[in-house]
Motif scaffolding. Structure first.
Motif, PDB file in Angstrom:
ATOM      1  N   LEU A 108     -17.210 -34.911 -79.818  1.00 13.71           N
ATOM      2  CA  LEU A 108     -18.086 -35.133 -78.678  1.00 13.71           C
ATOM      3  C   LEU A 108     -19.467 -34.519 -78.930  1.00 13.71           C
ATOM      4  N   SER A 109     -19.492 -33.331 -79.502  1.00 12.73           N
ATOM      5  CA  SER A 109     -20.760 -32.672 -79.829  1.00 12.73           C
ATOM      6  C   SER A 109     -21.549 -33.489 -80.851  1.00 12.73           C
ATOM      7  N   GLY A 110     -20.846 -34.051 -81.827  1.00 12.60           N
ATOM      8  CA  GLY A 110     -21.503 -34.894 -82.814  1.00 12.60           C
ATOM      9  C   GLY A 110     -22.071 -36.158 -82.202  1.00 12.60           C
ATOM     10  N   ARG A 149     -10.008 -19.146 -75.679  1.00 12.12           N
ATOM     11  CA  ARG A 149     -10.396 -18.610 -76.980  1.00 12.12           C
ATOM     12  C   ARG A 149     -11.873 -18.856 -77.267  1.00 12.12           C
ATOM     13  N   ARG A 150     -12.335 -20.040 -76.868  1.00 14.58           N
ATOM     14  CA  ARG A 150     -13.713 -20.408 -77.164  1.00 14.58           C
ATOM     15  C   ARG A 150     -14.397 -20.932 -75.917  1.00 14.58           C
ATOM     16  N   ASN A 151     -15.694 -20.728 -75.890  1.00 16.03           N
ATOM     17  CA  ASN A 151     -16.491 -21.171 -74.758  1.00 16.03           C
ATOM     18  C   ASN A 151     -17.170 -22.496 -75.093  1.00 16.03           C
ATOM     19  N   GLY A 152     -17.118 -23.454 -74.158  1.00 17.42           N
ATOM     20  CA  GLY A 152     -17.673 -24.776 -74.419  1.00 17.42           C
ATOM     21  C   GLY A 152     -19.168 -24.757 -74.663  1.00 17.42           C
ATOM     22  N   CYS A 153     -19.909 -23.943 -73.905  1.00 20.39           N
ATOM     23  CA  CYS A 153     -21.365 -23.867 -74.076  1.00 20.39           C
ATOM     24  C   CYS A 153     -21.727 -23.349 -75.460  1.00 20.39           C
ATOM     25  N   ILE A 154     -21.086 -22.254 -75.854  1.00 17.74           N
ATOM     26  CA  ILE A 154     -21.394 -21.651 -77.152  1.00 17.74           C
ATOM     27  C   ILE A 154     -20.994 -22.584 -78.288  1.00 17.74           C
ATOM     28  N   MET A 155     -19.832 -23.211 -78.153  1.00 15.62           N
ATOM     29  CA  MET A 155     -19.346 -24.112 -79.199  1.00 15.62           C
ATOM     30  C   MET A 155     -20.263 -25.322 -79.346  1.00 15.62           C
ATOM     31  N   LEU A 156     -20.673 -25.921 -78.236  1.00 10.73           N
ATOM     32  CA  LEU A 156     -21.570 -27.081 -78.279  1.00 10.73           C
ATOM     33  C   LEU A 156     -22.895 -26.713 -78.928  1.00 10.73           C
ATOM     34  N   ALA A 157     -23.463 -25.567 -78.549  1.00  9.88           N
ATOM     35  CA  ALA A 157     -24.752 -25.151 -79.101  1.00  9.88           C
ATOM     36  C   ALA A 157     -24.654 -24.911 -80.607  1.00  9.88           C
ATOM     37  N   LYS A 158     -23.575 -24.289 -81.058  1.00  7.81           N
ATOM     38  CA  LYS A 158     -23.422 -24.008 -82.491  1.00  7.81           C
ATOM     39  C   LYS A 158     -23.293 -25.293 -83.299  1.00  7.81           C
ATOM     40  N   LEU A 163     -25.422 -29.335 -87.107  1.00 11.30           N
ATOM     41  CA  LEU A 163     -25.702 -30.717 -87.491  1.00 11.30           C
ATOM     42  C   LEU A 163     -27.188 -30.952 -87.743  1.00 11.30           C
ATOM     43  N   ASP A 164     -28.045 -30.250 -87.034  1.00 10.91           N
ATOM     44  CA  ASP A 164     -29.485 -30.420 -87.237  1.00 10.91           C
ATOM     45  C   ASP A 164     -29.953 -29.778 -88.542  1.00 10.91           C
ATOM     46  N   CYS A 165     -29.191 -28.843 -89.073  1.00 11.73           N
ATOM     47  CA  CYS A 165     -29.584 -28.138 -90.308  1.00 11.73           C
ATOM     48  C   CYS A 165     -29.348 -29.048 -91.514  1.00 11.73           C
ATOM     49  N   PRO A 166     -30.305 -29.145 -92.449  1.00 11.01           N
ATOM     50  CA  PRO A 166     -30.088 -29.933 -93.671  1.00 11.01           C
ATOM     51  C   PRO A 166     -28.850 -29.455 -94.423  1.00 11.01           C
ATOM     52  N   GLN A 167     -28.145 -30.388 -95.047  1.00  7.41           N
ATOM     53  CA  GLN A 167     -26.873 -30.054 -95.687  1.00  7.41           C
ATOM     54  C   GLN A 167     -27.009 -28.980 -96.751  1.00  7.41           C
ATOM     55  N   GLU A 269     -48.802 -32.628 -87.128  1.00  8.46           N
ATOM     56  CA  GLU A 269     -49.764 -32.949 -88.180  1.00  8.46           C
ATOM     57  C   GLU A 269     -49.644 -34.398 -88.654  1.00  8.46           C
ATOM     58  N   GLN A 270     -48.396 -34.858 -88.828  1.00 11.81           N
ATOM     59  CA  GLN A 270     -48.202 -36.181 -89.423  1.00 11.81           C
ATOM     60  C   GLN A 270     -47.374 -37.127 -88.563  1.00 11.81           C
ATOM     61  N   GLY A 271     -46.920 -36.657 -87.412  1.00 12.69           N
ATOM     62  CA  GLY A 271     -46.139 -37.524 -86.537  1.00 12.69           C
ATOM     63  C   GLY A 271     -44.712 -37.746 -86.980  1.00 12.69           C
ATOM     64  N   GLN A 272     -44.223 -36.932 -87.929  1.00 14.65           N
ATOM     65  CA  GLN A 272     -42.851 -37.081 -88.394  1.00 14.65           C
ATOM     66  C   GLN A 272     -41.884 -36.477 -87.375  1.00 14.65           C
ATOM     67  N   TYR A 273     -40.785 -37.175 -87.127  1.00 13.46           N
ATOM     68  CA  TYR A 273     -39.724 -36.572 -86.325  1.00 13.46           C
ATOM     69  C   TYR A 273     -38.993 -35.569 -87.201  1.00 13.46           C
ATOM     70  N   TRP A 274     -38.871 -34.340 -86.711  1.00 13.32           N
ATOM     71  CA  TRP A 274     -38.345 -33.245 -87.536  1.00 13.32           C
ATOM     72  C   TRP A 274     -37.124 -32.589 -86.879  1.00 13.32           C
ATOM     73  N   GLY A 275     -36.289 -33.423 -86.269  1.00 15.29           N
ATOM     74  CA  GLY A 275     -35.062 -32.899 -85.680  1.00 15.29           C
ATOM     75  C   GLY A 275     -35.290 -32.267 -84.320  1.00 15.29           C
ATOM     76  N   TYR A 276     -34.243 -31.690 -83.793  1.00 11.73           N
ATOM     77  CA  TYR A 276     -34.290 -31.061 -82.472  1.00 11.73           C
ATOM     78  C   TYR A 276     -34.022 -29.562 -82.576  1.00 11.73           C
ATOM     79  N   LYS A 277     -34.526 -28.845 -81.608  1.00 14.72           N
ATOM     80  CA  LYS A 277     -34.257 -27.414 -81.484  1.00 14.72           C
ATOM     81  C   LYS A 277     -33.233 -27.223 -80.371  1.00 14.72           C
ATOM     82  N   THR A 278     -32.206 -26.418 -80.624  1.00 12.91           N
ATOM     83  CA  THR A 278     -31.169 -26.173 -79.626  1.00 12.91           C
ATOM     84  C   THR A 278     -31.440 -24.857 -78.915  1.00 12.91           C
ATOM     85  N   ARG A 279     -31.378 -24.910 -77.589  1.00 17.89           N
ATOM     86  CA  ARG A 279     -31.584 -23.702 -76.776  1.00 17.89           C
ATOM     87  C   ARG A 279     -30.421 -23.536 -75.813  1.00 17.89           C
ATOM     88  N   LEU A 280     -29.766 -22.403 -75.849  1.00 15.98           N
ATOM     89  CA  LEU A 280     -28.636 -22.094 -74.968  1.00 15.98           C
ATOM     90  C   LEU A 280     -29.097 -21.139 -73.876  1.00 15.98           C
TER      91      LEU A 280
END
Length: 365
Positions: A108-110, A149-158, A163-167, A269-280
């Protein structure tokens, strides 16, 4: 002693005396010559110093003029090619709680990350509407949900950040952790900043390497190529940084040369889309109070099935920073409920032409 020898001695003395008289000069003449030479040397030295000062001023003026021309060029390029406006979306972290397993939550996060990338969203804000997280003294998020065990907000943000980070940087920036157990199996975003090693771009994402450098020299950065890039700043190892590479160093044998720039530089500077920033954030109000843009969000769209029909909606004026909250904009829906991840695609599809029309009207005026 005969007369010939006496004449010979006399002639020798005359020669010696003539040489001594020739070399000998009056003391006052020697003093006057030294003063003149000293005066000439001082004048010449003063002339050299003036020329040196003038050259320094001229070089400074040339450097300032060159810097101004470069800044004017960058400004014109930004106005012509850059994109100053942004689109942000705010989602409740509880949307992943409906999933039955961690694997379904990851999928779902993906799905959300794919939608944000396809529609060039610049910022995703995950807000906690259930009061299930808080910050500790180190500003780290702590799970308050009892029995989970895990929190949905934290898990979604991580997962969104992962996924936004280059491989080529993930292994350095994301150690193994439970929230990312299934994230490696998700489809890649193939975003513009996820560059392959055989693709050249003036900008690349990188991570600072732990390599000693001389005083006054910048750090080495791993940018996913065969050679590292030395930047203009000294940063802590392990820090993620956006690098602008000097094209003149493209054929360098040992290293690239570049500079550390703001993550928004490729866009502005060049109009390139450079991914998204995640804020929790811990609550909905923090979505607005923690806005990273100067002046905040100038247009906020709250979406709901009870709102106005999106087909008849248009933005009142060109915006700088647009925020879309919740996301359910499907008119005449056939289902009683539309899941948030479904509404995300519907809303962004419906709003995209209106966003483009708003910015085109701004550019033409």
């Amino acid at each position: 002693m005969n007369s010939e020898s006496i004449r010979s001695d006399d002639s020798y003395s005359d020669v010696i005396l003539a040489k001594m008289q020739k070399k000998k000069r009056p003391k006052n003449q020697e003093f006057v010559g030294f003063k003149e030479k000293k005066k000439e040397f001082k004048q010449q030295k003063r002339k050299w110093e003036e020329e040196k000062a003038m050259n320094k001023i001229r070089k400074k003026m040339e450097a300032e003029q060159k810097a101004k021309e470069e800044e004017d060029l960058k400004k014109s390029q930004r106005e012509k090619f850059g994109r100053s406006w942004t689109v942000s979306i705010a989602l409740p972290g509880s949307i992943v709680e409906n999933a039955q397993s961690d694997e379904e939550k990851t999928n779902l996060s993906g799905y959300i990350a794919r939608a944000a990338t396809v529609f060039c969203v610049d910022e995703i804000i995950v807000f906690d509407e259930l009061k299930s997280i808080t910050r500790n003294e180190d500003k780290e998020f702590v799970n308050l949900a009892v029995g989970k065990r895990r929190n949905g907000c934290i898990m979604l943000a991580k997962i969104l950040q992962y996924l936004d980070c280059p491989q080529y940087l993930r292994k350095s920036l994301f150690p193994q952790q439970p929230d990312l157990k299934f994230a490696g199996a998700l489809h890649p975003l193939n975003a513009p900043h996820h560059l392959r090693s055989d693709v050249w771009n003036d900008y690349r994402e990188g991570v600072v390497r732990n390599i000693a450098v001389k005083d006054g020299k910048g750090s080495y950065v791993d940018i996913g190529l065969q050679k590292d890039c030395q930047i203009d700043k000294h940063l802590l190892p392990g820090v993620k940084v956006t690098v602008k590479i000097d094209p003149n160093s493209k054929e360098a044998k040992r290293k690239y040369i570049g500079e550390a720039v703001a993550p928004s530089a490729p866009r502005t500077e060049q109009g390139q889309y450079w991914g998204y920033k995640t804020r929790l954030v811990t609550c909905l109000s923090e979505v607005f109070s923690g806005c990273p843009y100067d002046g905040g969000y100038d247009i906020t769209v709250g979406t709901s099935e009870r709102g106005d029909n999106v087909d008849t909606y248009s933005f009142p004026s060109p915006f700088k920073h647009l925020l879309i909250v919740y996301l359910n904009t499907c008119p005449e829906q056939g289902s009683a409920t539309i899941r948030t991840e479904e509404a995300l695609w519907i809303s962004l599809s419906a709003l995209r032409p209106k966003i483009s029309a708003s910015q085109k009207s701004s550019a033409s005026t």
